[in-house]
Design a protein around this motif. Sequence first.
Motif, PDB file in Angstrom:
ATOM      1  N   GLU A 116       0.809  -1.200   0.000  1.00 56.03           N
ATOM      2  CA  GLU A 116       0.000   0.000   0.000  1.00 56.03           C
ATOM      3  C   GLU A 116       0.847   1.257   0.000  1.00 56.03           C
ATOM      4  N   SER A 117       2.046   1.181   0.515  1.00 52.67           N
ATOM      5  CA  SER A 117       2.899   2.352   0.555  1.00 52.67           C
ATOM      6  C   SER A 117       3.389   2.698  -0.837  1.00 52.67           C
ATOM      7  N   ASP A 118       3.721   4.004  -1.032  1.00 52.47           N
ATOM      8  CA  ASP A 118       4.278   4.430  -2.303  1.00 52.47           C
ATOM      9  C   ASP A 118       5.639   3.778  -2.535  1.00 52.47           C
ATOM     10  N   SER A 119       6.318   3.417  -1.440  1.00 52.14           N
ATOM     11  CA  SER A 119       7.618   2.779  -1.536  1.00 52.14           C
ATOM     12  C   SER A 119       7.456   1.296  -1.227  1.00 52.14           C
ATOM     13  N   VAL A 120       7.847   0.463  -2.161  1.00 54.57           N
ATOM     14  CA  VAL A 120       7.654  -0.976  -1.990  1.00 54.57           C
ATOM     15  C   VAL A 120       8.986  -1.705  -1.915  1.00 54.57           C
ATOM     16  N   PHE A 121      10.069  -0.990  -1.755  1.00 53.32           N
ATOM     17  CA  PHE A 121      11.391  -1.590  -1.819  1.00 53.32           C
ATOM     18  C   PHE A 121      11.756  -2.266  -0.508  1.00 53.32           C
ATOM     19  N   GLN A 122      12.284  -3.500  -0.622  1.00 55.21           N
ATOM     20  CA  GLN A 122      12.692  -4.265   0.536  1.00 55.21           C
ATOM     21  C   GLN A 122      14.075  -4.870   0.291  1.00 55.21           C
ATOM     22  N   ASN A 147      47.460  10.141  -2.231  1.00 53.76           N
ATOM     23  CA  ASN A 147      46.081  10.391  -1.799  1.00 53.76           C
ATOM     24  C   ASN A 147      45.129   9.234  -2.132  1.00 53.76           C
ATOM     25  N   ILE A 148      45.710   8.064  -2.389  1.00 52.90           N
ATOM     26  CA  ILE A 148      44.894   6.921  -2.777  1.00 52.90           C
ATOM     27  C   ILE A 148      43.921   6.518  -1.669  1.00 52.90           C
ATOM     28  N   ASN A 149      44.263   6.856  -0.393  1.00 53.99           N
ATOM     29  CA  ASN A 149      43.395   6.481   0.720  1.00 53.99           C
ATOM     30  C   ASN A 149      42.126   7.329   0.792  1.00 53.99           C
ATOM     31  N   GLN A 150      42.012   8.326  -0.066  1.00 53.50           N
ATOM     32  CA  GLN A 150      40.785   9.139  -0.085  1.00 53.50           C
ATOM     33  C   GLN A 150      39.617   8.423  -0.796  1.00 53.50           C
ATOM     34  N   LYS A 151      39.937   7.373  -1.479  1.00 55.03           N
ATOM     35  CA  LYS A 151      38.877   6.627  -2.173  1.00 55.03           C
ATOM     36  C   LYS A 151      37.903   6.052  -1.151  1.00 55.03           C
ATOM     37  N   VAL A 152      36.626   6.293  -1.368  1.00 53.13           N
ATOM     38  CA  VAL A 152      35.633   5.821  -0.401  1.00 53.13           C
ATOM     39  C   VAL A 152      35.104   4.449  -0.805  1.00 53.13           C
ATOM     40  N   ILE A 153      34.763   3.689   0.205  1.00 55.36           N
ATOM     41  CA  ILE A 153      34.151   2.375  -0.014  1.00 55.36           C
ATOM     42  C   ILE A 153      32.638   2.521   0.151  1.00 55.36           C
ATOM     43  N   PHE A 154      31.938   2.035  -0.860  1.00 57.65           N
ATOM     44  CA  PHE A 154      30.470   2.090  -0.835  1.00 57.65           C
ATOM     45  C   PHE A 154      29.915   0.735  -0.416  1.00 57.65           C
ATOM     46  N   SER A 155      28.865   0.793   0.367  1.00 56.48           N
ATOM     47  CA  SER A 155      28.043  -0.388   0.590  1.00 56.48           C
ATOM     48  C   SER A 155      26.845  -0.252  -0.350  1.00 56.48           C
ATOM     49  N   MET A 156      26.813  -1.116  -1.359  1.00 58.36           N
ATOM     50  CA  MET A 156      25.731  -1.062  -2.347  1.00 58.36           C
ATOM     51  C   MET A 156      24.709  -2.131  -1.974  1.00 58.36           C
ATOM     52  N   ASN A 157      23.557  -1.663  -1.500  1.00 56.01           N
ATOM     53  CA  ASN A 157      22.501  -2.566  -1.027  1.00 56.01           C
ATOM     54  C   ASN A 157      21.465  -2.765  -2.123  1.00 56.01           C
ATOM     55  N   TYR A 158      21.152  -4.026  -2.380  1.00 50.67           N
ATOM     56  CA  TYR A 158      20.163  -4.368  -3.410  1.00 50.67           C
ATOM     57  C   TYR A 158      18.792  -4.511  -2.763  1.00 50.67           C
ATOM     58  N   PHE A 159      17.781  -3.993  -3.464  1.00 50.89           N
ATOM     59  CA  PHE A 159      16.416  -4.040  -2.949  1.00 50.89           C
ATOM     60  C   PHE A 159      15.481  -4.612  -4.006  1.00 50.89           C
ATOM     61  N   ILE A 160      14.527  -5.402  -3.518  1.00 49.07           N
ATOM     62  CA  ILE A 160      13.447  -5.883  -4.381  1.00 49.07           C
ATOM     63  C   ILE A 160      12.437  -4.756  -4.504  1.00 49.07           C
ATOM     64  N   GLY A 161      12.046  -4.460  -5.739  1.00 47.20           N
ATOM     65  CA  GLY A 161      11.216  -3.286  -5.960  1.00 47.20           C
ATOM     66  C   GLY A 161       9.844  -3.578  -6.501  1.00 47.20           C
ATOM     67  N   ASP A 162       9.382  -2.747  -7.413  1.00 48.76           N
ATOM     68  CA  ASP A 162       8.033  -2.817  -7.957  1.00 48.76           C
ATOM     69  C   ASP A 162       7.757  -4.180  -8.568  1.00 48.76           C
ATOM     70  N   ILE A 163       6.528  -4.668  -8.361  1.00 47.15           N
ATOM     71  CA  ILE A 163       6.128  -5.968  -8.897  1.00 47.15           C
ATOM     72  C   ILE A 163       6.205  -5.936 -10.417  1.00 47.15           C
ATOM     73  N   GLY A 164       6.875  -6.917 -11.006  1.00 44.07           N
ATOM     74  CA  GLY A 164       6.972  -7.004 -12.453  1.00 44.07           C
ATOM     75  C   GLY A 164       8.103  -6.199 -13.054  1.00 44.07           C
TER      76      GLY A 164
END
Length: 270
Positions: free
Chosen positions: A115-121, A155-172
């Motif tokens: 029901e919510s506008d956001s369906v991502f899990q 300055n190589i230590n300035q590179k940031v590490i990302f946590s890329m989280n995957y979400f299940i989204g809109d049906i279909g």
Amino acid sequence: MAMVPEITCDMEYIYRDDDDSQFYEADGPNPKKGHLQYPDLCSGASLLEEDDIQLKFTSQPHRFHQTVVVVVAIEKMKHLNGSCAQLFRDNDLMNIFTSIFQEEPITFESCNIYESDSVFQFSSSQDCTIQDINQKCLTLSNASELKALHLNGYNINQKVIFSMNYFIGDIGSQKIHVVLCIKKNNLYLSCVMHNGKPTLQLEQIAHFPRRNVERRFIFNKTEINHKTEFESAEYPNWYISTSQLDEQPVFLGNIRGGQDITNFILDDLS
């Protein structure tokens, strides 16, 4: 529950699957056509005497609903009173059903998962570093601003590490939905409207939700020839972009394949 009486040869039940309408006939039962055969139910020789009905079944298979009709009708006819001279009609069968079965309403309880506008899990995650196709790495400035610049030994230590989280989204949906977080600082990339233009910003969130995530944090991840694009789910056709110039802020742009860079290379650290 209906009890099946002892089988005798006094009564025969033969059913013809090819024509349900032949179960009852206006002129009464016809032994030559293979129907339920019964003598005068009200006579002294009636097989209904002492509430007993004798059946003989053929080996011909029967469909389930046909069997139910026969069993219910027989159980009801065991207790028939009065004259039986009148032909058994469709309305009589309906009366049998309504007298035996009770209709109950079906209650439907709505499900509010979507029901919510956001369906991502949340689904899964991976750690990675990101650089554009001009080999500029994404870094975090002292003012907590995401920039793209060329890094070397000092300055190589300035590179940031990302946590890329995957979400299940809109049906279909066939799109891959991700949330990008600078892992060390819990800074999440989000897309908001600022001065009438979609804008990329960082939001610090200590405990990010794993379901019903707001759409502004979601990016549609597309990979083509080992190059990745991140399109805003909140603002379609707007992409995470970098400038051709060095040490410029990462921004949200709506031009692909032009002066601004929208293609990135990911280095998986998981």
